[in-house]
Write a protein that holds these residues in place. Sequence first.
Motif, PDB file in Angstrom:
ATOM      1  N   THR A 173      -2.225  29.310  42.458  1.00  0.00           N
ATOM      2  CA  THR A 173      -1.166  28.682  41.674  1.00  0.00           C
ATOM      3  C   THR A 173      -0.823  29.563  40.474  1.00  0.00           C
ATOM      4  O   THR A 173      -1.705  30.117  39.814  1.00  0.00           O
ATOM      5  CB  THR A 173      -1.578  27.287  41.182  1.00  0.00           C
ATOM      6  OG1 THR A 173      -2.702  27.403  40.299  1.00  0.00           O
ATOM      7  CG2 THR A 173      -1.929  26.373  42.349  1.00  0.00           C
ATOM      8  N   ALA A 174       0.474  29.698  40.227  1.00  0.00           N
ATOM      9  CA  ALA A 174       0.968  30.503  39.106  1.00  0.00           C
ATOM     10  C   ALA A 174       2.434  30.171  38.906  1.00  0.00           C
ATOM     11  O   ALA A 174       3.082  29.611  39.803  1.00  0.00           O
ATOM     12  CB  ALA A 174       0.801  31.998  39.386  1.00  0.00           C
ATOM     13  N   SER A 175       2.959  30.501  37.729  1.00  0.00           N
ATOM     14  CA  SER A 175       4.397  30.319  37.502  1.00  0.00           C
ATOM     15  C   SER A 175       5.164  31.319  38.354  1.00  0.00           C
ATOM     16  O   SER A 175       4.638  32.374  38.743  1.00  0.00           O
ATOM     17  CB  SER A 175       4.733  30.497  36.022  1.00  0.00           C
ATOM     18  OG  SER A 175       4.253  31.736  35.541  1.00  0.00           O
ATOM     19  N   ALA A 176       6.407  30.989  38.660  1.00  0.00           N
ATOM     20  CA  ALA A 176       7.193  31.765  39.629  1.00  0.00           C
ATOM     21  C   ALA A 176       7.309  33.235  39.252  1.00  0.00           C
ATOM     22  O   ALA A 176       7.272  34.111  40.130  1.00  0.00           O
ATOM     23  CB  ALA A 176       8.580  31.139  39.775  1.00  0.00           C
ATOM     24  N   ASN A 177       7.414  33.542  37.964  1.00  0.00           N
ATOM     25  CA  ASN A 177       7.586  34.934  37.556  1.00  0.00           C
ATOM     26  C   ASN A 177       6.338  35.783  37.813  1.00  0.00           C
ATOM     27  O   ASN A 177       6.399  37.007  37.795  1.00  0.00           O
ATOM     28  CB  ASN A 177       7.989  35.016  36.069  1.00  0.00           C
ATOM     29  CG  ASN A 177       6.919  34.485  35.141  1.00  0.00           C
ATOM     30  OD1 ASN A 177       6.348  33.423  35.390  1.00  0.00           O
ATOM     31  ND2 ASN A 177       6.662  35.187  34.053  1.00  0.00           N
ATOM     32  N   LYS A 178       5.204  35.122  38.078  1.00  0.00           N
ATOM     33  CA  LYS A 178       3.969  35.859  38.337  1.00  0.00           C
ATOM     34  C   LYS A 178       3.603  35.885  39.822  1.00  0.00           C
ATOM     35  O   LYS A 178       2.559  36.428  40.195  1.00  0.00           O
ATOM     36  CB  LYS A 178       2.830  35.262  37.523  1.00  0.00           C
ATOM     37  CG  LYS A 178       3.059  35.398  36.015  1.00  0.00           C
ATOM     38  CD  LYS A 178       1.978  34.691  35.234  1.00  0.00           C
ATOM     39  CE  LYS A 178       2.277  34.759  33.733  1.00  0.00           C
ATOM     40  NZ  LYS A 178       1.313  33.974  32.949  1.00  0.00           N
ATOM     41  N   HIS A 179       4.451  35.330  40.660  1.00  0.00           N
ATOM     42  CA  HIS A 179       4.150  35.317  42.095  1.00  0.00           C
ATOM     43  C   HIS A 179       3.985  36.704  42.698  1.00  0.00           C
ATOM     44  O   HIS A 179       3.116  36.904  43.554  1.00  0.00           O
ATOM     45  CB  HIS A 179       5.218  34.512  42.845  1.00  0.00           C
ATOM     46  CG  HIS A 179       5.013  33.033  42.726  1.00  0.00           C
ATOM     47  ND1 HIS A 179       5.619  32.112  43.559  1.00  0.00           N
ATOM     48  CD2 HIS A 179       4.262  32.300  41.870  1.00  0.00           C
ATOM     49  CE1 HIS A 179       5.252  30.892  43.212  1.00  0.00           C
ATOM     50  NE2 HIS A 179       4.443  30.983  42.190  1.00  0.00           N
ATOM     51  N   PRO A 180       4.783  37.704  42.276  1.00  0.00           N
ATOM     52  CA  PRO A 180       4.563  39.046  42.836  1.00  0.00           C
ATOM     53  C   PRO A 180       3.142  39.559  42.615  1.00  0.00           C
ATOM     54  O   PRO A 180       2.596  40.269  43.474  1.00  0.00           O
ATOM     55  CB  PRO A 180       5.601  39.906  42.111  1.00  0.00           C
ATOM     56  CG  PRO A 180       6.701  38.946  41.765  1.00  0.00           C
ATOM     57  CD  PRO A 180       6.000  37.674  41.425  1.00  0.00           C
ATOM     58  N   ILE A 181       2.539  39.222  41.480  1.00  0.00           N
ATOM     59  CA  ILE A 181       1.162  39.645  41.208  1.00  0.00           C
ATOM     60  C   ILE A 181       0.208  38.973  42.181  1.00  0.00           C
ATOM     61  O   ILE A 181      -0.653  39.616  42.790  1.00  0.00           O
ATOM     62  CB  ILE A 181       0.774  39.320  39.752  1.00  0.00           C
ATOM     63  CG1 ILE A 181       1.580  40.195  38.784  1.00  0.00           C
ATOM     64  CG2 ILE A 181      -0.726  39.515  39.535  1.00  0.00           C
ATOM     65  CD1 ILE A 181       1.484  39.774  37.351  1.00  0.00           C
ATOM     66  N   VAL A 182       0.366  37.656  42.354  1.00  0.00           N
ATOM     67  CA  VAL A 182      -0.517  36.900  43.252  1.00  0.00           C
ATOM     68  C   VAL A 182      -0.390  37.435  44.683  1.00  0.00           C
ATOM     69  O   VAL A 182      -1.385  37.675  45.374  1.00  0.00           O
ATOM     70  CB  VAL A 182      -0.190  35.399  43.190  1.00  0.00           C
ATOM     71  CG1 VAL A 182      -1.033  34.613  44.183  1.00  0.00           C
ATOM     72  CG2 VAL A 182      -0.397  34.866  41.770  1.00  0.00           C
ATOM     73  N   VAL A 183       0.847  37.645  45.113  1.00  0.00           N
ATOM     74  CA  VAL A 183       1.110  38.119  46.478  1.00  0.00           C
ATOM     75  C   VAL A 183       0.554  39.530  46.687  1.00  0.00           C
ATOM     76  O   VAL A 183       0.106  39.881  47.785  1.00  0.00           O
ATOM     77  CB  VAL A 183       2.618  38.064  46.777  1.00  0.00           C
ATOM     78  CG1 VAL A 183       2.950  38.741  48.104  1.00  0.00           C
ATOM     79  CG2 VAL A 183       3.097  36.611  46.801  1.00  0.00           C
ATOM     80  N   SER A 184       0.542  40.347  45.629  1.00  0.00           N
ATOM     81  CA  SER A 184       0.070  41.734  45.765  1.00  0.00           C
ATOM     82  C   SER A 184      -1.398  41.808  46.162  1.00  0.00           C
ATOM     83  O   SER A 184      -1.852  42.825  46.682  1.00  0.00           O
ATOM     84  CB  SER A 184       0.300  42.503  44.457  1.00  0.00           C
ATOM     85  OG  SER A 184      -0.616  42.083  43.449  1.00  0.00           O
ATOM     86  N   TYR A 185      -2.151  40.733  45.928  1.00  0.00           N
ATOM     87  CA  TYR A 185      -3.559  40.702  46.327  1.00  0.00           C
ATOM     88  C   TYR A 185      -3.746  40.103  47.722  1.00  0.00           C
ATOM     89  O   TYR A 185      -4.878  39.904  48.167  1.00  0.00           O
ATOM     90  CB  TYR A 185      -4.377  39.886  45.315  1.00  0.00           C
ATOM     91  CG  TYR A 185      -4.539  40.549  43.963  1.00  0.00           C
ATOM     92  CD1 TYR A 185      -5.528  41.509  43.753  1.00  0.00           C
ATOM     93  CD2 TYR A 185      -3.710  40.221  42.895  1.00  0.00           C
ATOM     94  CE1 TYR A 185      -5.687  42.113  42.508  1.00  0.00           C
ATOM     95  CE2 TYR A 185      -3.859  40.818  41.651  1.00  0.00           C
ATOM     96  CZ  TYR A 185      -4.848  41.763  41.471  1.00  0.00           C
ATOM     97  OH  TYR A 185      -5.003  42.364  40.237  1.00  0.00           O
ATOM     98  N   GLY A 186      -2.635  39.779  48.383  1.00  0.00           N
ATOM     99  CA  GLY A 186      -2.709  39.218  49.720  1.00  0.00           C
ATOM    100  C   GLY A 186      -2.801  37.709  49.759  1.00  0.00           C
ATOM    101  O   GLY A 186      -3.118  37.132  50.808  1.00  0.00           O
ATOM    102  N   ALA A 187      -2.535  37.059  48.628  1.00  0.00           N
ATOM    103  CA  ALA A 187      -2.625  35.598  48.548  1.00  0.00           C
ATOM    104  C   ALA A 187      -1.257  34.951  48.737  1.00  0.00           C
ATOM    105  O   ALA A 187      -0.221  35.591  48.554  1.00  0.00           O
ATOM    106  CB  ALA A 187      -3.218  35.183  47.208  1.00  0.00           C
ATOM    107  N   THR A 188      -1.278  33.685  49.075  1.00  0.00           N
ATOM    108  CA  THR A 188      -0.068  32.862  49.113  1.00  0.00           C
ATOM    109  C   THR A 188       0.115  32.227  47.746  1.00  0.00           C
ATOM    110  O   THR A 188      -0.797  31.570  47.234  1.00  0.00           O
ATOM    111  CB  THR A 188      -0.178  31.760  50.181  1.00  0.00           C
ATOM    112  OG1 THR A 188      -0.319  32.371  51.465  1.00  0.00           O
ATOM    113  CG2 THR A 188       1.042  30.863  50.174  1.00  0.00           C
ATOM    114  N   ALA A 189       1.274  32.449  47.125  1.00  0.00           N
ATOM    115  CA  ALA A 189       1.531  31.938  45.781  1.00  0.00           C
ATOM    116  C   ALA A 189       2.156  30.548  45.841  1.00  0.00           C
ATOM    117  O   ALA A 189       3.018  30.272  46.670  1.00  0.00           O
ATOM    118  CB  ALA A 189       2.449  32.892  45.026  1.00  0.00           C
ATOM    119  N   ILE A 190       1.714  29.678  44.943  1.00  0.00           N
ATOM    120  CA  ILE A 190       2.245  28.322  44.820  1.00  0.00           C
ATOM    121  C   ILE A 190       2.741  28.140  43.394  1.00  0.00           C
ATOM    122  O   ILE A 190       1.991  28.388  42.433  1.00  0.00           O
ATOM    123  CB  ILE A 190       1.173  27.271  45.143  1.00  0.00           C
ATOM    124  CG1 ILE A 190       0.623  27.463  46.566  1.00  0.00           C
ATOM    125  CG2 ILE A 190       1.725  25.859  44.977  1.00  0.00           C
ATOM    126  CD1 ILE A 190      -0.585  26.593  46.880  1.00  0.00           C
TER     127      ILE A 190
END
Length: 336
Positions: A173-190
């Motif tokens: 879970t993260a705010s939308a503007n930080k989703h690229p960071i979460v996704v860069s580790y191979g995770a699904t961002a919420i």
Amino acid sequence: MVNSRVLVTRYGGTEVLQITEEPLRKTRGNEVRIKVECSGVALADLMRREGFYPGSPQPPFTPGYDAVGIIDDCGEDVMQYAIGDRVAVFFNGVGGYASFMYAQEDEVIPVPDSVEPANAVSILLNYVTAYQMLHRFAKVSKGDRVLIHGASGGVGTALLELGRLAQLQMYGTASANKHPIVVSYGATAIDYRREDFVEVLAHQAPDGMNAVFDPIGGKNWDRSMQTLHRSGTFIGYGYTSVFEEGSATDWSVRWRTLTEAKTTETGNPVHLYSVTALKQEKPEWFLEDVRHLFSLLEKGELRPLISHRIPFREVAVAHELLAGTQTAGKIVLVHP
């Protein structure tokens, strides 16, 4: 020479942070004196500054968990270290915001020569916390599904990086503007602001999570528990909701209740994790895990995300940045 220390003069906002100077003294016995290069900044520092953290020290006090620097003086009984050695030191949440610090020889940890100080200081709190929750408590295995709240923060990004090494299926879970960071580790961002993570996971991972890591507390803990697999483990390691709701007393009561229960209402295992408490209980684990993580850092298998490097005397700026929504990863205070 003088030592500069940050003092929390009373509970409150960043205006209560002041820098004081005091003369340095010589070391004695098994002491070393460390000229600090980097100090870590943590959300718990802000909680202690506000008086929200259970057992917060009475002002004035110097906050800070972790620091890395160069030994510049040794007591007459020091055998393992010499002037010029780079070392790391970890405190119980108090003492890290200083330009010099004193520690016993057995309290410091050597830092490999090839490891940059800001990366090293990221290991001490963030990565040890993440590693111990993943491997000492959740005991994750390849392919396990995990939910990471606050996935773009200092511990969150450490969980993501270590989770990627462990080949986990990750949701963050993260705010939308930080989703690229979460996704860069191979995770699904919420997007925790626009999406209901319980509903998202019910559709995307209906079998539930093998482990959930939640530093938020309050109602979020209850909702996180709803996402668990029937044998999944819940790990709480903070209570940032105290900034918006409740009090330090509420936090203490909930923490104690779950610690005593050891399970959720549906029987899932519960662990409430404190890096400082575990370090006191199992100091050998802390040393073993720091050394292992430093070795991964040396090999280039870990690359801590440093959000900002803030000059030491601008500590109020560091706190304001961490309290905001634009940072991701670790904020480090850099000493001249």
